[in-house]
Write an enzyme that holds these catalytic residues in place. Structure first.
Site, PDB file in Angstrom:
ATOM      1  N   LYS A 128       3.234 -15.832   3.812  1.00  0.00           N
ATOM      2  CA  LYS A 128       3.429 -16.501   2.511  1.00  0.00           C
ATOM      3  C   LYS A 128       4.926 -16.688   2.326  1.00  0.00           C
ATOM      4  CE  LYS A 128       1.930 -18.023  -1.487  1.00  0.00           C
ATOM      5  NZ  LYS A 128       1.087 -19.234  -1.640  1.00  0.00           N
ATOM      6  N   ASP A 177     -12.106  -9.003   4.377  1.00  0.00           N
ATOM      7  CA  ASP A 177     -13.354  -9.012   3.607  1.00  0.00           C
ATOM      8  C   ASP A 177     -13.952 -10.415   3.589  1.00  0.00           C
ATOM      9  OD1 ASP A 177     -13.144  -6.289   2.968  1.00  0.00           O
ATOM     10  OD2 ASP A 177     -13.886  -6.636   0.929  1.00  0.00           O
ATOM     11  N   TYR A 200       0.816  -1.214   0.000  1.00  0.00           N
ATOM     12  CA  TYR A 200       0.000   0.000   0.000  1.00  0.00           C
ATOM     13  C   TYR A 200       0.849   1.264   0.000  1.00  0.00           C
ATOM     14  CZ  TYR A 200      -4.592  -2.086   0.831  1.00  0.00           C
ATOM     15  OH  TYR A 200      -5.769  -2.766   0.703  1.00  0.00           O
ATOM     16  N   ASP A 246      -2.985 -18.461   1.775  1.00  0.00           N
ATOM     17  CA  ASP A 246      -3.978 -19.116   0.905  1.00  0.00           C
ATOM     18  C   ASP A 246      -4.716 -20.219   1.663  1.00  0.00           C
ATOM     19  OD1 ASP A 246      -1.520 -20.405   0.923  1.00  0.00           O
ATOM     20  OD2 ASP A 246      -1.516 -20.911  -1.208  1.00  0.00           O
ATOM     21  N   ASP A 298      -6.239  -6.958   4.125  1.00  0.00           N
ATOM     22  CA  ASP A 298      -7.329  -6.347   3.352  1.00  0.00           C
ATOM     23  C   ASP A 298      -8.220  -7.446   2.791  1.00  0.00           C
ATOM     24  OD1 ASP A 298      -8.808  -4.356   1.983  1.00  0.00           O
ATOM     25  OD2 ASP A 298      -7.769  -4.917   0.143  1.00  0.00           O
TER      26      ASP A 298
HETATM   27  C1  IPM Z   1     -10.247  -1.417   3.816  1.00  0.00           C
HETATM   28  C2  IPM Z   1     -10.559  -0.848   2.469  1.00  0.00           C
HETATM   29  C3  IPM Z   1      -9.436   0.091   2.051  1.00  0.00           C
HETATM   30  C4  IPM Z   1      -8.155  -0.739   2.015  1.00  0.00           C
HETATM   31  C5  IPM Z   1      -9.685   0.796   0.704  1.00  0.00           C
HETATM   32  C6  IPM Z   1     -10.953   1.620   0.745  1.00  0.00           C
HETATM   33  C7  IPM Z   1      -8.520   1.633   0.271  1.00  0.00           C
HETATM   34  O1  IPM Z   1     -10.756  -1.853   1.548  1.00  0.00           O
HETATM   35  O2  IPM Z   1     -10.148  -0.630   4.779  1.00  0.00           O
HETATM   36  O3  IPM Z   1     -10.111  -2.633   3.919  1.00  0.00           O
HETATM   37  O4  IPM Z   1      -7.848  -1.355   0.984  1.00  0.00           O
HETATM   38  O5  IPM Z   1      -7.440  -0.761   3.021  1.00  0.00           O
HETATM   39 MG    MG Z   2     -10.673  -3.782   2.339  1.00  0.00          MG
END
Ligand code: IPM
Ligand code: MG
Length: 369
Positions: free
Chosen positions: A196, A256, A146, A228, A252
């Site tokens: 990894k 999710d 990032y 993974d 990240d």
């Molecule tokens: C998160 C989001 C952010 C990230 C985006 C909005 C840049 O997906 O906080 O997980 O990738 O960190």
């Molecule tokens: Mg995210």
């Protein structure tokens, strides 16, 4: 009486709607406790860009600088609408990453929590959910891909190319890993290290540093797991996890997936801890498709308030009360259209009604101390 300043960055899409519900909770917490909150609203995200030409305006920076903690709503636009903003001023690159960097919020805590009684929200089978899902992902938040150096250009073969670097030094790894161990000590004392190292040298160093830090926490059992494989096991057997720690990009993606196994990212609040101050945010996006309809569930935003009460203001009992109040509203059969389908035995309510019910439940709870 303690006084705290809180910067409120409502953000884009459903942000302002769910922020309203967080404010109701702040007001009641003030009423019930010997504490006062000064709520400072500030523009942030695409809405700030359209209003003042920058997604993280100087005025907002000044407000955040003087705040004790920051509550940030989701940011971002639809793919189509994003084209109206220059690439570097898009809210993710122009506001969110600079916010993380400004306050050096190196440790991101993302609880993936679903009690057994709410198992119906999850796409997983009841036998997999067992007694419920209760884990926390700790994600490094200000390093790695990032924030690494980036290069784009035309190479010697005349082809467009891009180069992004993944860089960590041992100090960056050590500080977030310490946070994960400290959290493990307060929980089940099992820490999954996600890496990894069969491919990435960054993971080799990460694991080395983690092993060194582990010596300071001999009671914690460390389990190493490739990222993974972790993705698979999160679906097949999420209950084996308690605390998981990982670098930025892995975090990240896996967080999710954490929202996925709960049934929605709408159930994912988070805390982003820095050395001086922390900010709190839902882990999900701004959901422009349902913005303005008053149907988004405010759980992730109110949960972020609960995390703030505990981590920034040392109010763990009241924080627990806020969590319990939210769970009790779900347990009473209420839900919002973003989380549940009509007719599934759910009593469907709107964003504001959900917030009102949380507040009513909290009001009925005894105050500790
Ligand atoms: C998160 C989001 C952010 C990230 C985006 C909005 C840049 O997906 O906080 O997980 O990738 O960190
Ligand atoms: Mg995210």
């Amino acid at each position: 009486m303690k006084n705290y300043k809180i910067a409120l960055l409502a953000g884009d899409g459903i942000g302002p709607e769910i922020m309203q519900e967080a404010i109701k909770v702040f007001k009641l917490v003030e009423e019930r406790n010997d504490v006062s909150f000064e709520l400072l609203h500030a523009d942030f995200g695409a809405s700030a860009y359209f209003k003042c030409g920058h997604p993280f305006p100087d005025k907002t920076k000044a407000i955040c600088d003087q705040a004790d903690a920051i509550l940030k709503g989701p940011i971002g636009l639809s793919h189509e609408a994003s084209k109206k903003i220059p690439l570097d001023l898009l809210p993710e690159r122009g506001a969110l990453l600079p916010l993380r960097k400004r306050y050096n919020t190196f440790a991101n805590f993302r609880p993936v929590f679903l009690p057994k009684a709410l198992g119906h929200f999850s796409p997983l089978k009841p036998e997999i959910i067992g007694e419920g899902i209760d884990l926390i992902m700790v994600r490094e938040l200000v390093g790695g891909l990032y924030f690494g150096e980036k290069e784009v250009g035309i190479n010697e073969r005349g082809l467009r190319y891009v180069k992004e670097t993944l860089e960590y030094d041992e100090e960056q790894i050590r500080r977030v890993v310490h946070e994960a161990f400290k959290l493990s000590m307060r929980r089940k004392k099992v820490l999954h290290n996600i890496h990894k190292s069969n491919v990435l040298k960054s993971s080799v160093l990460w694991n080395e540093v983690l092993e060194e830090v582990a010596l300071e926490y001999p009671q914690v059992e460390v389990k190493h797991l490739l990222v993974d494989a972790a993705a698979t096991l999160l679906c097949l057997n999420p209950c084996q996890f308690d605390v998981m720690v990982m670098e930025n990009m892995f975090g990240d993606i896996l967080s999710d997936q954490g929202g996925g196994i709960l049934g929605s990212l709408g159930l994912m609040p988070s805390a982003c801890k820095g050395p001086e101050k922390s900010y709190y945010e839902p882990s999900h996006g701004s959901a422009p498709d349902i913005a303005g309809q008053n149907i988004a569930n405010p759980y992730s935003m109110i949960g972020s308030v609960a995390m703030m009460l505990e981590d920034s203001f040392d109010m763990p009992e009241e924080s627990r009360n806020v969590w319990n109040a939210m769970q009790s509203v779900f347990a009473a059969g209420y839900s919002t259209p973003d989380l549940s389908k009509p007719g599934s035995g759910v009593k469907m309510i709107k964003t504001g009604e959900f917030g009102d019910k949380v507040v009513a439940a909290l009001r009925a709870m005894p105050i500790a101390g």
